[in-house]
Enzyme design. Structure first.
Site, mmCIF file in Angstrom:
data_model
loop_
_atom_site.group_PDB
_atom_site.id
_atom_site.type_symbol
_atom_site.label_atom_id
_atom_site.label_comp_id
_atom_site.label_asym_id
_atom_site.label_seq_id
_atom_site.Cartn_x
_atom_site.Cartn_y
_atom_site.Cartn_z
ATOM 1 N N ASP A 201 0.848 -1.199 0.000
ATOM 2 C CA ASP A 201 0.000 0.000 0.000
ATOM 3 C C ASP A 201 0.880 1.245 0.000
ATOM 4 O O ASP A 201 2.113 1.137 0.050
ATOM 5 C CB ASP A 201 -0.970 -0.013 1.191
ATOM 6 C CG ASP A 201 -2.315 0.611 0.823
ATOM 7 O OD1 ASP A 201 -2.317 1.752 0.326
ATOM 8 O OD2 ASP A 201 -3.366 -0.044 1.013
ATOM 9 N N HIS A 278 -2.923 3.049 -4.718
ATOM 10 C CA HIS A 278 -2.288 2.683 -3.445
ATOM 11 C C HIS A 278 -0.857 2.180 -3.678
ATOM 12 O O HIS A 278 -0.454 1.154 -3.130
ATOM 13 C CB HIS A 278 -3.127 1.632 -2.712
ATOM 14 C CG HIS A 278 -4.402 2.191 -2.127
ATOM 15 N ND1 HIS A 278 -4.417 3.007 -1.017
ATOM 16 C CD2 HIS A 278 -5.692 2.078 -2.522
ATOM 17 C CE1 HIS A 278 -5.670 3.361 -0.735
ATOM 18 N NE2 HIS A 278 -6.469 2.820 -1.647
ATOM 19 N N GLU A 341 -9.757 2.595 -5.438
ATOM 20 C CA GLU A 341 -9.306 3.958 -5.143
ATOM 21 C C GLU A 341 -8.069 4.354 -5.951
ATOM 22 O O GLU A 341 -7.035 4.697 -5.391
ATOM 23 C CB GLU A 341 -9.039 4.079 -3.638
ATOM 24 C CG GLU A 341 -10.296 3.800 -2.817
ATOM 25 C CD GLU A 341 -10.086 3.856 -1.325
ATOM 26 O OE1 GLU A 341 -10.988 4.371 -0.630
ATOM 27 O OE2 GLU A 341 -9.042 3.385 -0.830
#
Ligand code: ACM
Length: 623
Positions: A201, A278, A341
């Site tokens: 991440d 990410h 995302e």
């Protein structure tokens, strides 16, 4: 308490004598409520009887074949804390525990019979034998006792879903191999079978990749961490940091060790390598994979970062190289590629991305993510693996064999199932175990957390099969996953506080069909698990007393009467009427309490568990 330890001794003696004398068949022994066994998750069919089988100090287990012997070796470990020693035997008749292989209706199902002949677990697979053993363990006392008596039972069991998962984010905060194994033990104890390991991440890359050493030299570390709850600050200018470098990673040797540990417990690990979002920690080490020249650094705050990898040839090669190593390390079928995302800000600005869009005939930049994913999927397919990603992967278009993990509610999962994709349900609304457990927002009695409110009942109420799907479409719902994101979960103790007892509810959602679940039936069974969690030194959240909500308050003339109840067997409830925080010195609750209506008194009550730990207070203003 399991019924056995509450039966009066004379009755026990009578039962024991009568069995020795006449050895009645199970049918002649009185049945007792299955509920009293306190099993979680609830088996499909349970019959329990008012008689017990005593396990000797030295237990012989009959186990023929590799799987049975593996399960026998696990049983040996599981029985050691109860003061039992275990030996394997090939003499079936002499064994107190028999692990037998025979067809069962479900591949992970099992039958468990305890009667005068001892304990017999029958299953078609090692997983089934293991689940039967976990059920057996829940029939035994949680700690070493002089006599270990197992209630007579006939249990026939199988799971509702094949994907029974729990995710751990080791990026926002890093967790040791030791804790990862403990987490796998949590899953195994409650018959979950899929450990989703979120390994990369923005805030840290946690898996050694031999071809890209800077991932562990650079991407695995951040220079500092945000202090406090980010959502409470107005702008990044207000953020404060701890000025302490933070990081860590697993070597490939450690990954192999964890994989072997999980395999032995019939748990499949699904590794998650996030792309294209990410991923700023990757750019910190390899800025040439960005659309825009760097430099970049591993992120020190939480949220969604606009700096994502560019969908260029070098990036695709990079992830293929990474996945080539990942797919050799993890024997499971699935590789999770994240996909959530991923803002397209940088892609929209990029000439290279414009070029791809022109060449491929895309007018929507989201389609570029789909194009990127399909190349990754082809690569995974060439390695014999299946792609799974968060529900955003639907937006760019996905290959027919991709599996979707629905987290933004069920919408993505429903759409995917209608399109014929397999789906795993992990909606924030019911299965984000990093969300808060207190009805009071920002309660000072809870640890720092990301927010939200996800009480036990809401986890339990979840039905993974949306009503709007047809029977055929429902077949695509492989199961469920509970997610543990760790922005604010800095230690194993805090992870345990967020996991327990809600993970027990999630395990029951995964194992028991919704039509057979009942929250009122679950609560006392869950209650019996607390002593087991104590025996394993698990830092569960002690539930606050029930009964302090306006619906539970009973009006009797000018009085309001409240009746409190604890979910923890053997716990005390202490309360105050003056707004003070109850503790060991305040009033012990023994019977319903009456207060004048309209008094505007604040009733506050805590559970004090037998281990001495207190719940957060429940409170009610009496108007
Ligand atoms: C997610 O929670 N971003 C999958």
């Amino acid at each position: 308490m399991p019924f056995k330890r509450s039966l009066p001794t004379p009755l026990l003696k009578l039962l024991a004598v009568s069995f020795l004398a006449v050895q009645p068949a199970l049918a002649q022994v009185a049945e007792i409520p299955a509920q009293s066994l306190g099993l979680v998750p609830l088996p499909r069919e349970v019959k329990a009887y008012a008689a017990t089988y005593s396990l000797p100090q030295k237990i012989s287990i009959y186990a023929a074949g590799k799987d049975a012997q593996n399960v026998a070796s696990l049983l040996k470990e599981m029985l050691a804390p109860l003061g039992k020693t275990v030996a394997l035997t090939t003499n079936r008749a002499a064994a107190q525990i028999k692990l037998l292989t025979a067809p069962t209706p479900s591949p992970e199902g099992y039958r468990l019979v305890v009667d005068k002949g001892g304990v017999q677990i029958t299953a078609a697979s090692g997983a089934g034998l293991f689940y039967g053993s976990q059920t057996l363990l829940q029939l035994l006392p949680p700690r070493a006792t002089a006599a270990v008596r197992v209630p007579y039972v006939r249990i026939s069991d199988e799971p509702a879903f094949q994907w029974r998962g729990a995710m751990l984010d080791v990026c926002r905060h890093f967790f040791s191999v030791e804790f990862v194994k403990k987490y796998i033990d949590f899953l195994a104890a409650y018959k979950l079978n899929t450990f989703h390991w979120h390994l990369t991440d923005d805030q840290g890359w946690r898996i050694e990749i031999k071809k890209y050493p800077k991932l562990t030299q650079v991407s695995a570390f951040r220079k500092q961490t945000l202090i406090g709850a980010q959502q409470l600050f107005k702008t990044p200018a207000d953020f404060k940091y701890d000025a302490t470098p933070y990081g860590g990673f697993y070597t490939q040797a450690q990954i192999k060790e964890v994989v072997a540990y999980a395999q032995k417990r019939y748990i499949t690990i699904v590794p998650e390598i996030e792309m294209p979002g990410h991923s700023v920690s990757v750019l910190a080490a390899y800025p040439e994979l960005a659309c825009k020249p760097g430099p970049y650094e591993t992120w020190t705050m939480w949220g969604v970062n606009e700096d994502i990898v560019c969908p260029s040839e070098p990036t695709i090669r990079f992830f293929e190289d990474v996945l080539a190593e990942v797919t050799t390390l993890f024997p499971g079928k699935y590789v999770h590629i994240g996909g959530d995302e991923a803002p397209k800000t940088r892609w929209k600005e990029s000439a290279a991305v414009q070029e791809i869009m022109k060449r491929e005939g895309f007018t929507d930049v989201e389609k570029v993510q789909g194009w990127f994913n399909r190349q990754i999927e082809d690569f995974l397919t060439s390695k014999g693996k299946k792609l799974i990603g968060w529900d955003e992967i639907l937006e760019g278009g996905i290959g027919p064999s991709a599996t979707v993990m629905s987290w933004r509610g069920e919408k993505g999962g429903i759409e995917a199932a209608k399109l014929g994709h397999d789906v795993v349900m992990t909606p924030t609304t019911n299965l984000y175990l990093d969300y808060g457990q207190n009805p009071q927002p920002h309660s000072p009695y809870e640890p720092l957390m990301i927010g939200g409110y996800l009480p036990l009942a809401k986890v339990y109420s979840y039905n993974p099969l949306p009503a709007e799907l047809t029977a055929e479409q429902k077949k695509h719902i492989l199961g469920v996953g509970a997610n543990m994101w760790t922005e604010y979960i800095t230690t194993p103790e805090k992870a345990e506080y967020m996991l327990f007892p809600r993970m027990l509810a999630a395990a029951e959602v995964a194992w028991v069909p919704a039509a057979r679940r009942n929250y009122a039936d679950f609560l006392p069974r869950m209650g019996q698990q607390f002593a087991r969690l104590d025996a394993h030194k698990i830092n569960y959240r002690v539930p606050e007393p029930l009964g302090l909500d306006s619906l539970s308050l009973v009006r009797q003339g000018s009085k309001a009467v409240f009746t409190l109840r604890s979910l923890v067997p053997g716990a005390q409830i202490r309360y105050t009427l003056d707004g003070q925080l109850p503790d060991e010195t305040t009033e012990l609750y023994t019977k319903p309490v009456a207060v004048p209506v309209g008094s505007r008194l604040t009733v506050r009550a805590v559970t004090i568990a037998p281990n001495g730990r207190k719940s957060p207070p429940a409170e009610l203003l009496v108007r």
